[in-house]
Motif scaffolding. Structure first.
Motif, PDB file in Angstrom:
ATOM      1  N   TYR A  43      -4.287  -0.664  26.713  1.00  0.00           N
ATOM      2  CA  TYR A  43      -5.222  -0.687  25.386  1.00  0.00           C
ATOM      3  C   TYR A  43      -5.995   0.122  25.004  1.00  0.00           C
ATOM      4  O   TYR A  43      -6.562   0.584  25.946  1.00  0.00           O
ATOM      5  CB  TYR A  43      -5.980  -2.299  25.664  1.00  0.00           C
ATOM      6  N   GLU A  44      -6.280   0.889  24.343  1.00  0.00           N
ATOM      7  CA  GLU A  44      -7.484   1.510  23.579  1.00  0.00           C
ATOM      8  C   GLU A  44      -8.438   0.387  23.653  1.00  0.00           C
ATOM      9  O   GLU A  44      -9.166  -0.602  22.043  1.00  0.00           O
ATOM     10  CB  GLU A  44      -7.206   2.002  22.208  1.00  0.00           C
ATOM     11  N   LEU A  45      -9.402   1.065  24.095  1.00  0.00           N
ATOM     12  CA  LEU A  45     -11.034   0.184  24.350  1.00  0.00           C
ATOM     13  C   LEU A  45     -11.951   1.077  22.928  1.00  0.00           C
ATOM     14  O   LEU A  45     -13.172   0.568  22.388  1.00  0.00           O
ATOM     15  CB  LEU A  45     -11.792   0.842  25.709  1.00  0.00           C
ATOM     16  N   ALA A  46     -11.883   2.553  23.370  1.00  0.00           N
ATOM     17  CA  ALA A  46     -12.666   2.999  21.703  1.00  0.00           C
ATOM     18  C   ALA A  46     -12.002   4.918  21.771  1.00  0.00           C
ATOM     19  O   ALA A  46     -11.321   4.887  22.469  1.00  0.00           O
ATOM     20  CB  ALA A  46     -14.076   3.512  22.431  1.00  0.00           C
ATOM     21  N   ARG A  47     -12.443   5.276  20.838  1.00  0.00           N
ATOM     22  CA  ARG A  47     -11.355   6.114  20.476  1.00  0.00           C
ATOM     23  C   ARG A  47     -12.727   7.497  19.727  1.00  0.00           C
ATOM     24  O   ARG A  47     -13.635   6.532  18.533  1.00  0.00           O
ATOM     25  CB  ARG A  47     -10.391   5.999  18.941  1.00  0.00           C
ATOM     26  N   GLN A  58      -7.777  -2.330  16.412  1.00  0.00           N
ATOM     27  CA  GLN A  58      -7.154  -3.425  17.520  1.00  0.00           C
ATOM     28  C   GLN A  58      -6.334  -2.153  17.779  1.00  0.00           C
ATOM     29  O   GLN A  58      -5.148  -2.015  17.104  1.00  0.00           O
ATOM     30  CB  GLN A  58      -7.518  -4.488  18.572  1.00  0.00           C
ATOM     31  N   SER A  59      -5.832  -1.836  18.794  1.00  0.00           N
ATOM     32  CA  SER A  59      -4.727   0.000  19.000  1.00  0.00           C
ATOM     33  C   SER A  59      -4.725  -0.186  20.020  1.00  0.00           C
ATOM     34  O   SER A  59      -4.820  -0.858  21.333  1.00  0.00           O
ATOM     35  CB  SER A  59      -5.452   0.964  18.615  1.00  0.00           C
ATOM     36  N   GLU A  60      -3.192  -0.581  20.488  1.00  0.00           N
ATOM     37  CA  GLU A  60      -2.537  -0.592  21.833  1.00  0.00           C
ATOM     38  C   GLU A  60      -1.605   0.436  22.145  1.00  0.00           C
ATOM     39  O   GLU A  60      -0.960   0.770  21.062  1.00  0.00           O
ATOM     40  CB  GLU A  60      -1.972  -1.555  22.121  1.00  0.00           C
ATOM     41  N   TRP A 144      -9.445   9.270  23.516  1.00  0.00           N
ATOM     42  CA  TRP A 144      -8.999   7.864  23.802  1.00  0.00           C
ATOM     43  C   TRP A 144      -9.410   7.037  25.226  1.00  0.00           C
ATOM     44  O   TRP A 144      -9.366   7.991  26.295  1.00  0.00           O
ATOM     45  CB  TRP A 144      -7.647   7.413  23.758  1.00  0.00           C
ATOM     46  N   LEU A 145     -10.376   6.029  24.950  1.00  0.00           N
ATOM     47  CA  LEU A 145     -10.684   5.492  26.399  1.00  0.00           C
ATOM     48  C   LEU A 145     -10.053   4.004  26.633  1.00  0.00           C
ATOM     49  O   LEU A 145      -9.376   3.860  25.939  1.00  0.00           O
ATOM     50  CB  LEU A 145     -12.089   4.364  26.398  1.00  0.00           C
ATOM     51  N   LEU A 146      -8.509   4.671  27.820  1.00  0.00           N
ATOM     52  CA  LEU A 146      -7.634   3.724  27.843  1.00  0.00           C
ATOM     53  C   LEU A 146      -7.811   2.506  28.757  1.00  0.00           C
ATOM     54  O   LEU A 146      -8.283   3.370  29.718  1.00  0.00           O
ATOM     55  CB  LEU A 146      -6.694   4.182  27.775  1.00  0.00           C
ATOM     56  N   SER A 147      -6.765   1.412  29.173  1.00  0.00           N
ATOM     57  CA  SER A 147      -7.302   0.549  29.866  1.00  0.00           C
ATOM     58  C   SER A 147      -6.084  -0.195  29.821  1.00  0.00           C
ATOM     59  O   SER A 147      -5.600  -0.680  28.176  1.00  0.00           O
ATOM     60  CB  SER A 147      -8.597  -0.588  30.508  1.00  0.00           C
ATOM     61  N   ARG A 148      -5.856  -0.832  31.557  1.00  0.00           N
ATOM     62  CA  ARG A 148      -5.040  -2.399  31.117  1.00  0.00           C
ATOM     63  C   ARG A 148      -5.047  -3.356  30.860  1.00  0.00           C
ATOM     64  O   ARG A 148      -4.407  -4.130  30.527  1.00  0.00           O
ATOM     65  CB  ARG A 148      -3.745  -2.280  32.566  1.00  0.00           C
ATOM     66  N   THR A 149      -6.788  -3.436  30.052  1.00  0.00           N
ATOM     67  CA  THR A 149      -6.707  -4.910  30.089  1.00  0.00           C
ATOM     68  C   THR A 149      -7.745  -4.525  28.299  1.00  0.00           C
ATOM     69  O   THR A 149      -8.837  -3.779  28.444  1.00  0.00           O
ATOM     70  CB  THR A 149      -8.029  -5.112  30.755  1.00  0.00           C
ATOM     71  N   PRO A 150      -7.933  -5.856  27.762  1.00  0.00           N
ATOM     72  CA  PRO A 150      -8.303  -4.977  26.561  1.00  0.00           C
ATOM     73  C   PRO A 150     -10.139  -4.580  27.053  1.00  0.00           C
ATOM     74  O   PRO A 150     -10.541  -4.850  25.743  1.00  0.00           O
ATOM     75  CB  PRO A 150      -8.270  -6.390  25.604  1.00  0.00           C
TER      76      PRO A 150
END
Length: 187
Positions: A43-47, A58-60, A144-150
């Motif tokens: 999940y993209e938390l921020a960009r 919301q992006s993934e 991009w700040l990414l996470s496995r959770t939203p």
């Protein structure tokens, strides 16, 4: 006086031999990315703002490791009016045997043109459990700040932001993931 003049001339001569620094040093990437563990849904938390994601609320990203060593890429974006947009492509290592810097190319008409540019995908940080990651490019225009959770706990989010700032990224300009309640989902 002669010593001072000699010292000055020597300093000038040595300064002329130095390699000039053009712009800031590129960001530091991780040593190695285990692409098997990296694959899956992020999940993209921020960009940082960018034209091609201007309508994304919301992006993934979905990554899958292919038999040839490349990575299949499917980026999905949910707009504020509840519509999904998708782009698929592939990522390949920029240097054989190294997985921290990848080239990304999407399967669209523009990328099929001869000499079409490839995008830099530099993994700046990935947590040891492969649950969070920072991805950017060398000129710091994209992040991009990414996470496995939203969502992430505030402490983890702040840790990612601190890592990005240490790498020279402007985190004050980040575009954050929009909450589910603010999106008009269509059936």
């Amino acid at each position: 006086m002669r010593r001072a003049l000699l010292a000055c001339c020597t300093a000038l001569a040595l300064a002329g031999c130095a390699t000039p620094q053009v712009g800031p040093m590129p960001p530091k990437t991780v040593e190695n990315v285990d692409l098997k563990r990296y694959q899956g849904k992020w999940y993209e938390l921020a960009r940082l703002p960018m034209f091609f994601q201007r309508d994304c609320a919301q992006s993934e990203a979905h990554y899958n490791l292919r038999a040839d060593g490349s990575v299949g890429v499917l980026n999905r974006c949910l707009t504020l009016d509840g519509k999904w947009q998708e782009a698929s492509g592939s990522a390949t290592p920029q240097e054989p045997g190294k997985t921290d810097k990848l080239w990304v190319q999407f399967d669209n008409w523009f990328m099929k043109l001869p000499g079409a540019p490839k995008g830099n995908y530099w993994v700046l940080y990935v947590s040891s459990d492969y649950q969070t990651a920072l991805v950017g490019n060398p000129d710091r225009k994209y992040l991009w700040l990414l996470s496995r959770t939203p969502t992430l706990p505030a402490v983890e989010r702040e840790s990612l932001l601190a890592k990005a700032r240490q790498q020279g990224y402007d985190t004050t300009r980040l575009v954050w993931r929009v909450s589910d309640r603010d999106i008009a989902r269509k059936p």
